[in-house]
Scaffold this motif. Structure first.
Motif, PDB file in Angstrom:
ATOM      1  N   ILE A   1       1.108 -11.815 -23.911  1.00 56.32           N
ATOM      2  CA  ILE A   1       1.892 -10.743 -24.528  1.00 56.32           C
ATOM      3  C   ILE A   1       2.267 -11.146 -25.940  1.00 56.32           C
ATOM      4  CG2 ILE A   1       3.959  -9.303 -24.337  1.00 56.32           C
ATOM      5  CD1 ILE A   1       2.070  -8.941 -21.982  1.00 56.32           C
ATOM      6  N   ASP A   2       1.935 -10.297 -26.903  1.00 60.53           N
ATOM      7  CA  ASP A   2       2.348 -10.496 -28.297  1.00 60.53           C
ATOM      8  C   ASP A   2       3.743  -9.907 -28.431  1.00 60.53           C
ATOM      9  OD1 ASP A   2       2.817 -10.293 -31.070  1.00 60.53           O
ATOM     10  OD2 ASP A   2       0.671 -10.148 -31.493  1.00 60.53           O
ATOM     11  N   LEU A   3       4.752 -10.778 -28.528  1.00 57.26           N
ATOM     12  CA  LEU A   3       6.129 -10.310 -28.561  1.00 57.26           C
ATOM     13  C   LEU A   3       6.493  -9.644 -29.886  1.00 57.26           C
ATOM     14  CD1 LEU A   3       7.857 -13.337 -26.787  1.00 57.26           C
ATOM     15  CD2 LEU A   3       7.294 -11.112 -25.803  1.00 57.26           C
ATOM     16  N   GLN A   4       5.818 -10.014 -30.964  1.00 56.09           N
ATOM     17  CA  GLN A   4       6.096  -9.387 -32.257  1.00 56.09           C
ATOM     18  C   GLN A   4       5.490  -7.994 -32.332  1.00 56.09           C
ATOM     19  OE1 GLN A   4       4.926 -11.974 -35.469  1.00 56.09           O
ATOM     20  NE2 GLN A   4       6.395 -13.576 -34.924  1.00 56.09           N
ATOM     21  N   ALA A   5       4.248  -7.870 -31.874  1.00 54.48           N
ATOM     22  CA  ALA A   5       3.577  -6.564 -31.900  1.00 54.48           C
ATOM     23  C   ALA A   5       3.965  -5.693 -30.707  1.00 54.48           C
ATOM     24  CB  ALA A   5       2.063  -6.758 -31.926  1.00 54.48           C
ATOM     25  N   ARG A   6       4.631  -6.282 -29.733  1.00 55.90           N
ATOM     26  CA  ARG A   6       5.089  -5.578 -28.537  1.00 55.90           C
ATOM     27  C   ARG A   6       3.923  -4.946 -27.775  1.00 55.90           C
ATOM     28  NH1 ARG A   6      10.698  -2.497 -30.503  1.00 55.90           N
ATOM     29  NH2 ARG A   6      11.756  -4.382 -31.271  1.00 55.90           N
ATOM     30  N   LYS A   7       2.924  -5.783 -27.457  1.00 54.04           N
ATOM     31  CA  LYS A   7       1.759  -5.261 -26.742  1.00 54.04           C
ATOM     32  C   LYS A   7       1.059  -6.386 -25.991  1.00 54.04           C
ATOM     33  CE  LYS A   7      -1.624  -5.997 -30.440  1.00 54.04           C
ATOM     34  NZ  LYS A   7      -2.671  -5.366 -31.300  1.00 54.04           N
ATOM     35  N   VAL A   8       0.211  -5.985 -25.032  1.00 46.65           N
ATOM     36  CA  VAL A   8      -0.662  -6.936 -24.345  1.00 46.65           C
ATOM     37  C   VAL A   8      -1.725  -7.416 -25.317  1.00 46.65           C
ATOM     38  CG1 VAL A   8      -2.376  -7.200 -22.526  1.00 46.65           C
ATOM     39  CG2 VAL A   8      -0.262  -5.945 -22.060  1.00 46.65           C
TER      40      VAL A   8
ATOM     41  N   ALA B   1       6.364 -16.562 -16.123  1.00 47.94           N
ATOM     42  CA  ALA B   1       5.986 -16.631 -17.542  1.00 47.94           C
ATOM     43  C   ALA B   1       6.426 -17.933 -18.187  1.00 47.94           C
ATOM     44  CB  ALA B   1       6.593 -15.456 -18.305  1.00 47.94           C
ATOM     45  N   ASP B   2       5.794 -18.227 -19.314  1.00 46.76           N
ATOM     46  CA  ASP B   2       6.286 -19.222 -20.260  1.00 46.76           C
ATOM     47  C   ASP B   2       5.896 -18.757 -21.659  1.00 46.76           C
ATOM     48  OD1 ASP B   2       7.677 -21.373 -21.176  1.00 46.76           O
ATOM     49  OD2 ASP B   2       6.483 -22.889 -20.137  1.00 46.76           O
ATOM     50  N   PHE B   3       6.430 -19.456 -22.663  1.00 51.01           N
ATOM     51  CA  PHE B   3       6.360 -18.973 -24.033  1.00 51.01           C
ATOM     52  C   PHE B   3       5.730 -20.008 -24.953  1.00 51.01           C
ATOM     53  CE2 PHE B   3       9.656 -16.830 -21.791  1.00 51.01           C
ATOM     54  CZ  PHE B   3       9.695 -15.529 -22.285  1.00 51.01           C
ATOM     55  N   SER B   4       5.041 -19.530 -25.979  1.00 44.85           N
ATOM     56  CA  SER B   4       4.503 -20.427 -26.998  1.00 44.85           C
ATOM     57  C   SER B   4       5.664 -21.091 -27.737  1.00 44.85           C
ATOM     58  CB  SER B   4       3.621 -19.654 -27.978  1.00 44.85           C
ATOM     59  OG  SER B   4       4.359 -18.641 -28.646  1.00 44.85           O
ATOM     60  N   PRO B   5       5.469 -22.298 -28.258  1.00 47.02           N
ATOM     61  CA  PRO B   5       6.565 -22.995 -28.933  1.00 47.02           C
ATOM     62  C   PRO B   5       7.169 -22.235 -30.104  1.00 47.02           C
ATOM     63  CG  PRO B   5       4.799 -24.526 -28.447  1.00 47.02           C
ATOM     64  CD  PRO B   5       4.273 -23.155 -28.131  1.00 47.02           C
ATOM     65  N   ASP B   6       6.358 -21.421 -30.812  1.00 49.16           N
ATOM     66  CA  ASP B   6       6.901 -20.662 -31.943  1.00 49.16           C
ATOM     67  C   ASP B   6       7.554 -19.355 -31.512  1.00 49.16           C
ATOM     68  OD1 ASP B   6       4.734 -19.083 -31.264  1.00 49.16           O
ATOM     69  OD2 ASP B   6       3.655 -19.372 -33.157  1.00 49.16           O
ATOM     70  N   GLY B   7       7.512 -19.049 -30.217  1.00 46.33           N
ATOM     71  CA  GLY B   7       8.180 -17.856 -29.710  1.00 46.33           C
ATOM     72  C   GLY B   7       7.441 -16.553 -29.918  1.00 46.33           C
ATOM     73  N   ARG B   8       6.208 -16.598 -30.420  1.00 43.60           N
ATOM     74  CA  ARG B   8       5.503 -15.345 -30.687  1.00 43.60           C
ATOM     75  C   ARG B   8       4.865 -14.757 -29.429  1.00 43.60           C
ATOM     76  NH1 ARG B   8       0.860 -13.744 -35.219  1.00 43.60           N
ATOM     77  NH2 ARG B   8       0.491 -11.654 -34.352  1.00 43.60           N
ATOM     78  N   TYR B   9       4.352 -15.618 -28.556  1.00 41.34           N
ATOM     79  CA  TYR B   9       3.617 -15.133 -27.391  1.00 41.34           C
ATOM     80  C   TYR B   9       4.313 -15.536 -26.092  1.00 41.34           C
ATOM     81  CZ  TYR B   9      -0.270 -14.321 -30.610  1.00 41.34           C
ATOM     82  OH  TYR B   9      -1.060 -13.872 -31.643  1.00 41.34           O
TER      83      TYR B   9
ATOM     84  N   ASP C   1       3.808  -2.088 -21.036  1.00 43.19           N
ATOM     85  CA  ASP C   1       3.006  -1.909 -19.830  1.00 43.19           C
ATOM     86  C   ASP C   1       1.881  -2.935 -19.797  1.00 43.19           C
ATOM     87  OD1 ASP C   1       4.355   0.339 -18.700  1.00 43.19           O
ATOM     88  OD2 ASP C   1       3.423   1.617 -20.209  1.00 43.19           O
ATOM     89  N   ALA C   2       1.642  -3.494 -18.612  1.00 39.73           N
ATOM     90  CA  ALA C   2       0.526  -4.420 -18.406  1.00 39.73           C
ATOM     91  C   ALA C   2      -0.255  -3.926 -17.200  1.00 39.73           C
ATOM     92  CB  ALA C   2       1.039  -5.833 -18.189  1.00 39.73           C
TER      93      ALA C   2
ATOM     94  N   GLU D   1       7.760  -6.014 -11.350  1.00 35.83           N
ATOM     95  CA  GLU D   1       6.475  -6.405 -10.774  1.00 35.83           C
ATOM     96  C   GLU D   1       5.684  -5.219 -10.236  1.00 35.83           C
ATOM     97  OE1 GLU D   1       5.123  -9.889  -7.729  1.00 35.83           O
ATOM     98  OE2 GLU D   1       6.499  -8.379  -6.937  1.00 35.83           O
ATOM     99  N   ALA D   2       6.311  -4.405  -9.392  1.00 37.15           N
ATOM    100  CA  ALA D   2       5.586  -3.309  -8.757  1.00 37.15           C
ATOM    101  C   ALA D   2       5.146  -2.241  -9.753  1.00 37.15           C
ATOM    102  CB  ALA D   2       6.448  -2.676  -7.673  1.00 37.15           C
ATOM    103  N   LEU D   3       5.821  -2.190 -10.893  1.00 36.47           N
ATOM    104  CA  LEU D   3       5.519  -1.178 -11.910  1.00 36.47           C
ATOM    105  C   LEU D   3       4.539  -1.687 -12.960  1.00 36.47           C
ATOM    106  CD1 LEU D   3       9.173   0.160 -12.398  1.00 36.47           C
ATOM    107  CD2 LEU D   3       7.381   1.088 -10.925  1.00 36.47           C
ATOM    108  N   HIS D   4       4.092  -2.948 -12.847  1.00 35.21           N
ATOM    109  CA  HIS D   4       3.183  -3.562 -13.827  1.00 35.21           C
ATOM    110  C   HIS D   4       3.780  -3.460 -15.237  1.00 35.21           C
ATOM    111  CE1 HIS D   4      -0.658  -2.862 -11.165  1.00 35.21           C
ATOM    112  NE2 HIS D   4       0.386  -3.252 -10.472  1.00 35.21           N
ATOM    113  N   ARG D   5       5.059  -3.791 -15.344  1.00 36.03           N
ATOM    114  CA  ARG D   5       5.764  -3.492 -16.589  1.00 36.03           C
ATOM    115  C   ARG D   5       6.786  -4.574 -16.915  1.00 36.03           C
ATOM    116  NH1 ARG D   5       8.816   1.820 -15.806  1.00 36.03           N
ATOM    117  NH2 ARG D   5      10.652   0.493 -15.588  1.00 36.03           N
ATOM    118  N   LEU D   6       6.973  -4.806 -18.214  1.00 35.78           N
ATOM    119  CA  LEU D   6       8.029  -5.683 -18.709  1.00 35.78           C
ATOM    120  C   LEU D   6       9.055  -4.817 -19.413  1.00 35.78           C
ATOM    121  CD1 LEU D   6       5.796  -8.521 -20.214  1.00 35.78           C
ATOM    122  CD2 LEU D   6       6.905  -8.493 -17.958  1.00 35.78           C
ATOM    123  N   ASP D   7      10.293  -4.839 -18.913  1.00 39.19           N
ATOM    124  CA  ASP D   7      11.361  -4.035 -19.494  1.00 39.19           C
ATOM    125  C   ASP D   7      12.258  -4.921 -20.355  1.00 39.19           C
ATOM    126  OD1 ASP D   7      10.397  -1.833 -18.188  1.00 39.19           O
ATOM    127  OD2 ASP D   7      11.861  -1.892 -16.551  1.00 39.19           O
TER     128      ASP D   7
END
Length: 406
Positions: free
Chosen positions: A206-213, A184-192, A174-175, A154-160
């Motif tokens: 967060i786009d989990l496939q592209a690994r970016k905000v 958080a919660d997730f889209s049903p297809d698991g992409r976001y 980084d966010a 949280e304090a680092l504005h980051r998802l590890d």
């Protein structure tokens, strides 16, 4: 329910055809794999009949992390007694079920220090293991494919993103514009994944496939909100909302995956965001300090824990309550005040769906709320309880937090 009772339940479910007998006899080393396609109802797998064979030997317990006393209290839900307690790391925030249902992780974020850690708990014995040092673990989730633990720094504005077993670092996202990234919660297809930004009054996708905000969305505030001041009658129960930005907390996707519901502690209700357009489309007033969100075991209702204050550090005996929202109509169908005042925060629903267990954040208690009528029982615990988990819970795998099951 004691361990022996737990096994009897499994045998009964198998006999009734609710758990396939062949599956019941299989080795309980991991749950079923995440689906490749989106289900019609994301909560279809959390019904009481869907207990995984992977948890059949797990103790029925409620694990309560106490933020200020740096310990975890363990409650037997049948007797409603504290049966164990043990020290963990500094500042335990949440108890998080692992994706494979085999470990419960205590997220000790050690706020404003570099002493963050994760404490594993063996759910078969209820005992802690050796701590693993990690950066600032305020919360933790798991990628829907089970390949990564997502430590919310949280304090680092980051998802590890880390190995879900060893917690070795894989990569980070980084966010920078998501101050107070936390739930958080997730889209049903698991992409976001959609994360709330507590101190920016916004959410980030967060786009989990592209690994970016993938984007940020500022959440607008309502014109009025619930008054925190003592009131004479209901006419004086609300006040003009002068807050410029909200304080979004927990988030849950709708059963059909088309909307996200976001509890906002400053707005005193739940924002509704359309998943496809990534735009706010509605708001549901619930109660003072809307904070935690939990779907019912049949996936028809959403329980909202209203913490009873707009403040991060509130007083005892606040205007705490639980609001029940009907998913289909998006209408409030019940409101259950905490008798004598309280501060319901984080928790989850019991495996059978009969009780909602919530920490009483500023009252050093845990509430057990009857989901049929709102009746409240209390258990005294440590100092400032936060993200408790009820275990075991139905579902094939865990997406994290206090039991976001699928």
């Amino acid at each position: 329910m004691k361990p022996s009772t737990n096994r009897i339940v499994y045998a009964a479910l198998a006999a009734a055809g609710l758990i396939a007998t062949g599956t019941l006899l299989a080795a309980a080393t991991a749950p079923a794999a995440a689906p490749a396609a989106a289900p019609a109802n994301v909560y279809a797998g959390i019904a009481p009949s869907n207990m995984s064979p992977a948890v059949r030997d797990h103790l029925p317990r409620v694990y309560v992390p106490n933020l200020r006393s740096n310990d975890v209290y363990v409650i037997d839900p049948e007797s409603m007694k504290v049966v164990d307690k043990f020290k963990v790391g500094v500042g335990p925030q949440h108890v998080v079920p692992g994706w494979d249902l085999q470990t419960l992780w205590v997220a000790n974020n050690a706020e404003r220090t570099n002493k963050g850690s994760l404490t594993p708990i063996d759910p078969r014995t209820g005992k802690p293991g050796q701590q693993i040092p990690v950066d600032d673990p305020y919360n933790m989730y798991f990628s829907p494919d089970g390949k990564s633990a997502i430590v919310v720094a949280e304090a680092l504005h980051r998802l590890d993103f880390r190995d879900p077993h060893t917690m070795a670092m894989q990569y980070a996202i980084d966010a920078p514009q998501c101050g107070g990234i936390n739930h958080a919660d997730f889209s049903p297809d698991g992409r976001y994944a959609m994360f709330t930004c507590e101190f920016n009054g916004s959410v980030t996708r967060i786009d989990l496939q592209a690994r970016k905000v993938d984007g940020y969305l500022k959440l607008s505030m309502p014109t009025t909100r619930f008054s925190e001041k003592p009131t004479i009658d209901d006419v004086l129960a609300s006040e003009v909302c002068t807050s410029k930005k909200g304080m979004p907390q927990d988030i849950r996707v709708s059963p059909d995956g088309k909307r996200y519901y976001i509890a906002d502690m400053d707005a005193d209700g739940v924002h509704i965001v359309d998943a496809a357009s990534f735009q706010k489309v509605g708001f549901i007033p619930t109660g003072l300090g809307a904070h935690g969100l939990y779907p019912s075991r049949d996936g028809t209702k959403l329980y909202v824990a209203n913490r009873g204050t707009h403040k991060i550090h509130g007083k005892r005996k606040g205007k705490g309550s639980v609001t029940v929202i009907d998913f289909a109509t998006e209408k409030v169908i019940a409101t259950w005040p905490i008798p004598g005042g309280g501060s319901p925060d984080m928790g989850n629903v019991s495996a059978d769906g009969k009780y909602l267990w919530l920490s009483g954040r500023f009252d050093d208690v845990v509430y057990r709320i009857d989901t049929s009528n709102g009746d409240v029982k209390q258990v005294k615990v440590g100092q400032e309880p936060h993200g408790l988990t009820v275990w075991p819970q139905p579902g094939r795998y865990s997406l994290g937090h206090t039991g976001n099951m699928r």
